[in-house]
Design a protein around this motif. Sequence first.
Motif, PDB file in Angstrom:
ATOM      1  N   ARG A   1      71.860 -13.902  42.238  1.00 12.49           N
ATOM      2  CA  ARG A   1      70.884 -14.614  41.431  1.00 12.49           C
ATOM      3  C   ARG A   1      71.583 -15.486  40.404  1.00 12.49           C
ATOM      4  N   SER A  40      58.906 -19.435  39.195  1.00 15.86           N
ATOM      5  CA  SER A  40      58.328 -20.078  38.030  1.00 15.86           C
ATOM      6  C   SER A  40      57.168 -19.233  37.525  1.00 15.86           C
ATOM      7  N   GLN A  92      69.168 -20.999  36.716  1.00 20.68           N
ATOM      8  CA  GLN A  92      68.433 -21.834  37.659  1.00 20.68           C
ATOM      9  C   GLN A  92      67.134 -21.194  38.120  1.00 20.68           C
ATOM     10  N   ASN A  93      66.817 -20.031  37.600  1.00 23.03           N
ATOM     11  CA  ASN A  93      65.612 -19.301  38.011  1.00 23.03           C
ATOM     12  C   ASN A  93      65.552 -19.147  39.531  1.00 23.03           C
ATOM     13  N   THR A  94      66.676 -18.810  40.108  1.00 22.88           N
ATOM     14  CA  THR A  94      66.773 -18.771  41.555  1.00 22.88           C
ATOM     15  C   THR A  94      67.548 -17.552  42.035  1.00 22.88           C
ATOM     16  N   PHE A 150      62.472 -15.342  34.313  1.00 23.95           N
ATOM     17  CA  PHE A 150      63.190 -14.964  35.524  1.00 23.95           C
ATOM     18  C   PHE A 150      64.161 -13.818  35.297  1.00 23.95           C
ATOM     19  N   GLU A 174      60.436 -20.093  48.713  1.00 25.06           N
ATOM     20  CA  GLU A 174      61.658 -19.949  49.489  1.00 25.06           C
ATOM     21  C   GLU A 174      62.024 -21.271  50.147  1.00 25.06           C
ATOM     22  N   SER A 175      63.309 -21.468  50.354  1.00 22.36           N
ATOM     23  CA  SER A 175      63.786 -22.641  51.059  1.00 22.36           C
ATOM     24  C   SER A 175      65.131 -22.324  51.688  1.00 22.36           C
ATOM     25  N   TYR A 202      69.282 -15.876  45.673  1.00 25.31           N
ATOM     26  CA  TYR A 202      69.860 -16.367  46.910  1.00 25.31           C
ATOM     27  C   TYR A 202      70.066 -15.248  47.909  1.00 25.31           C
ATOM     28  N   SER A 236      67.184 -19.789  49.422  1.00 31.13           N
ATOM     29  CA  SER A 236      66.944 -19.811  47.989  1.00 31.13           C
ATOM     30  C   SER A 236      65.528 -19.370  47.694  1.00 31.13           C
ATOM     31  N   CYS A 237      65.360 -18.754  46.559  1.00 29.20           N
ATOM     32  CA  CYS A 237      64.047 -18.332  46.082  1.00 29.20           C
ATOM     33  C   CYS A 237      63.915 -18.823  44.656  1.00 29.20           C
ATOM     34  N   ALA A 238      63.127 -19.859  44.477  1.00 36.74           N
ATOM     35  CA  ALA A 238      62.903 -20.429  43.158  1.00 36.74           C
ATOM     36  C   ALA A 238      61.648 -19.821  42.548  1.00 36.74           C
TER      37      ALA A 238
END
Length: 124
Positions: free
Chosen positions: A71, A25, A75-77, A29, A6-7, A79, A21-23
């Motif tokens: 989502r 890996s 970007q595999n993210t 995804f 998270e960021s 929000y 954001s939640c990236a």
Amino acid sequence: HVQLVESGGGSVQAGGSLRLSCAASGSAFSGLCLGWWRQAPGSEREWVGTVFMNGPSIRAKNLKGRFTISRDDAQNTAYLQMDALEPGDTAMYYCAAVRQRGCSPPELWSTYRYWGQGTQVTVS
């Protein structure tokens, strides 16, 4: 195994906005169901909302007017857009994930297999 980071957290004035954001890996995804949770000190973990495979989302009833979950599979993210923030929104915010086929009930923390370390949101 899925890793989540998270960021986007920080300190903001009441009425302000943040986008978390939640990236992800380690896995495909697009096949994940992603939930947002928050927890304040001394409180239980609270469900914020969930975005499902292909984009549909649901939110906790009390947050529908201020929080939006989305989502971007390219970007595999995932929000979490937070608007009109209030002091009561102060918490550690977590992203969680599980395969779409296991995303039920989405409002229970035990549904999710993978969790990020969280990002702090402080509203003053």
